[in-house]
Design a protein around this motif. Structure first.
Motif, PDB file in Angstrom:
ATOM      1  N   LEU A   1       9.012  82.350 106.900  1.00 23.37           N
ATOM      2  CA  LEU A   1       8.367  82.722 108.158  1.00 23.37           C
ATOM      3  C   LEU A   1       8.584  81.576 109.138  1.00 23.37           C
ATOM      4  O   LEU A   1       8.005  80.494 108.977  1.00 23.37           O
ATOM      5  CB  LEU A   1       6.868  82.972 107.955  1.00 23.37           C
ATOM      6  N   GLY A   2       9.442  81.804 110.139  1.00 26.03           N
ATOM      7  CA  GLY A   2       9.809  80.695 111.004  1.00 26.03           C
ATOM      8  C   GLY A   2      10.521  79.648 110.180  1.00 26.03           C
ATOM      9  O   GLY A   2      11.362  79.960 109.340  1.00 26.03           O
ATOM     10  N   PRO A   3      10.184  78.387 110.339  1.00 23.88           N
ATOM     11  CA  PRO A   3      10.857  77.343 109.572  1.00 23.88           C
ATOM     12  C   PRO A   3      10.243  77.092 108.184  1.00 23.88           C
ATOM     13  O   PRO A   3      10.806  76.324 107.407  1.00 23.88           O
ATOM     14  CB  PRO A   3      10.695  76.105 110.458  1.00 23.88           C
ATOM     15  N   VAL A   4       9.095  77.692 107.872  1.00 25.04           N
ATOM     16  CA  VAL A   4       8.420  77.378 106.609  1.00 25.04           C
ATOM     17  C   VAL A   4       8.740  78.426 105.549  1.00 25.04           C
ATOM     18  O   VAL A   4       9.026  79.584 105.847  1.00 25.04           O
ATOM     19  CB  VAL A   4       6.890  77.275 106.800  1.00 25.04           C
TER      20      VAL A   4
ATOM     21  N   ARG B   1       5.719  75.601 102.238  1.00 23.11           N
ATOM     22  CA  ARG B   1       6.609  74.439 102.171  1.00 23.11           C
ATOM     23  C   ARG B   1       7.226  74.197 103.549  1.00 23.11           C
ATOM     24  O   ARG B   1       7.775  75.115 104.170  1.00 23.11           O
ATOM     25  CB  ARG B   1       7.717  74.652 101.148  1.00 23.11           C
ATOM     26  N   ALA B   2       7.117  72.970 104.009  1.00 24.79           N
ATOM     27  CA  ALA B   2       7.692  72.598 105.303  1.00 24.79           C
ATOM     28  C   ALA B   2       9.215  72.534 105.191  1.00 24.79           C
ATOM     29  O   ALA B   2       9.771  72.314 104.111  1.00 24.79           O
ATOM     30  CB  ALA B   2       7.140  71.250 105.747  1.00 24.79           C
ATOM     31  N   PRO B   3       9.919  72.707 106.306  1.00 23.46           N
ATOM     32  CA  PRO B   3      11.391  72.643 106.277  1.00 23.46           C
ATOM     33  C   PRO B   3      11.879  71.204 106.135  1.00 23.46           C
ATOM     34  O   PRO B   3      11.092  70.246 106.203  1.00 23.46           O
ATOM     35  CB  PRO B   3      11.776  73.228 107.624  1.00 23.46           C
ATOM     36  N   ALA B   4      13.181  71.057 105.975  1.00 28.54           N
ATOM     37  CA  ALA B   4      13.772  69.715 105.868  1.00 28.54           C
ATOM     38  C   ALA B   4      13.638  68.951 107.172  1.00 28.54           C
ATOM     39  O   ALA B   4      13.615  67.713 107.182  1.00 28.54           O
ATOM     40  CB  ALA B   4      15.240  69.823 105.458  1.00 28.54           C
ATOM     41  N   ALA B   5      13.554  69.682 108.290  1.00 30.38           N
ATOM     42  CA  ALA B   5      13.349  69.048 109.592  1.00 30.38           C
ATOM     43  C   ALA B   5      12.703  70.065 110.514  1.00 30.38           C
ATOM     44  O   ALA B   5      13.092  71.236 110.523  1.00 30.38           O
ATOM     45  CB  ALA B   5      14.674  68.554 110.179  1.00 30.38           C
TER      46      ALA B   5
END
Length: 404
Positions: free
Chosen positions: A148-151, A382-386
């Protein structure tokens, strides 16, 4: 070996007492006509048939009583070939024993058949109700997208044991235009279809207000007001954890309304932090009874960090010794096994290793050894790599000189 409690041995105990009393009367000649006690031998098989679920109990007592009547008849003068005089009582007792045993066997057989039919009907009825309730619950808790989006998202829902199978655990994640990614996880008071209905109401209202309301505090108050209007003030309440993620800068905001605190797992060193707020607000439905001033916390959600949210069915799950599942301790032990593998450029390396969510789920089920007594939900973000809006670091003088 399984031992039968004394409360289930009442018939054996009373029979032994009666036999002992009869022996004492006969041996001490306290009664000139002890043979008159012989017809009482028909009583044990009759009592054994009361509440018997199989034929074996009354049959065993009937055979024992019949053997006792024959022994009495044999030891009398003349033996078993005589059918007159004192022999009349043992013979009458034997006939009464046969009749009462037959009646007890018939009653046990009929009762066993009826109990089987009733149990089958109850099992079928419960299966039907459970199927309807589970279908309703699946309709409420729609599958979440993996991205969902970057996560990245992951969710696990563990249904409770059969007698309390359907609960009011709820979760939802939505992407808003003005407020980033917003999510909720909660637990409705009570069980059954009523709890599912309240959960559906909360999720529906969250999907509506999450897009237009400014702050998480306002979202919580809107949910609280809607709950009170529909169900009556203070009639129903829901513990809830609301969160908001800024998808550009990786800022995480949480608001705790009487719910278990989430757990943050750092990607850098694997540090596990329980995100306790200063003073949780009351649950939704009871929010106006307290203050939400200390219920909010804002922290940095760094690249590749993980956020684990859960319901109290996880932390209140017990093992065979009735000890609670130590979630934060187990996450500390399991997190290193699920740390994302990064390439030199900071991107996630493809791997088939189990996720933290898989590890916690399997560990919880192994700890409990059976389906939990209460529904349990786990939501992992989980957060993205950036983060998309993160600024690249300014070049150093050395690097500028190297590019000339």
């Amino acid at each position: 070996m399984h031992s039968t409690p004394w409360s289930a041995r009442w018939l054996e105990l009373t029979t032994l007492v009666a036999a002992a009393a009869t022996a004492i009367v006969c041996l001490t000649h306290a009664w000139p006509s002890p043979l008159e006690l012989t017809p009482l031998l028909a009583v044990p098989p009759a009592l054994a048939g009361i509440g018997a679920s199989t034929i074996w109990r009354p049959l065993a007592y009937g055979v024992a009583a019949a053997v006792a009547a024959v022994i009495i008849d044999v030891v009398l003068k003349g033996g078993i070939i005589v059918t007159t005089g004192a022999h009349l009582l043992p013979l009458a007792a034997a006939g009464a024993i046969v009749v009462t045993t037959a009646i007890s066997l018939l009653g046990a057989r009929i009762g066993d058949g009826k109990a089987t039919v009733d149990q089958e009907q109850q099992d079928q009825q419960f299966a039907n109700v459970s199927s309807v309730a589970e279908a309703a619950q699946r309709a409420v808790l729609r599958p979440l997208p993996e991205q969902l989006g970057p996560v990245q998202l992951g969710v696990v829902y563990l249904a409770a044991a059969a007698e309390a199978r359907v609960g009011g655990d709820l979760y939802e994640v939505t992407y808003t235009e003005n407020h980033g990614i917003r999510l909720i996880i909660g637990d409705v008071r009570g069980k059954g279809l009523g709890a599912v209905e309240v959960a559906a109401d909360i999720i529906g209202r969250f999907r509506e207000v999450a897009h237009g309301v400014g702050t998480l505090n306002e979202v919580a108050h809107r949910l609280d007001a809607g709950l009170s209007r529909r169900w009556g003030q203070y009639e129903e309440f829901v513990t809830a954890l609301l969160a908001e993620i800024d998808p550009d800068r990786g800022k995480l905001t949480i608001l705790n309304c009487g719910h278990p605190p989430p757990i943050l797992i750092s990607a850098g060193d694997g540090e596990v932090t329980v995100l306790e707020v200063r003073a949780p607000a009351p649950p939704l439905g009871l929010l106006t009874l307290g203050s939400d001033a200390g219920a909010k916390q804002v922290i940095a959600f760094k690249p590749n960090d993980q956020l684990l949210l859960y319901t109290d069915g996880v932390t209140e799950a017990r093992d065979a010794s009735r000890e609670f599942y130590p979630l934060d301790e187990r996450v500390k032990a399991l997190a290193p096994k699920a740390l994302p593998k990064l390439t030199r450029t900071g991107k996630l390396r493809a791997a088939n290793a189990p996720t933290l969510l898989d590890l916690v789920r399997d560990d919880l089920l192994q700890y409990v050894g059976a389906p939990p007594d209460d529904d349990a939900a786990l939501l992992l973000v989980r957060a993205p790599a950036a983060w998309p809006g993160a600024r690249s670091p300014a070049p150093t003088p050395a690097s500028r000189a190297a590019t000339r």
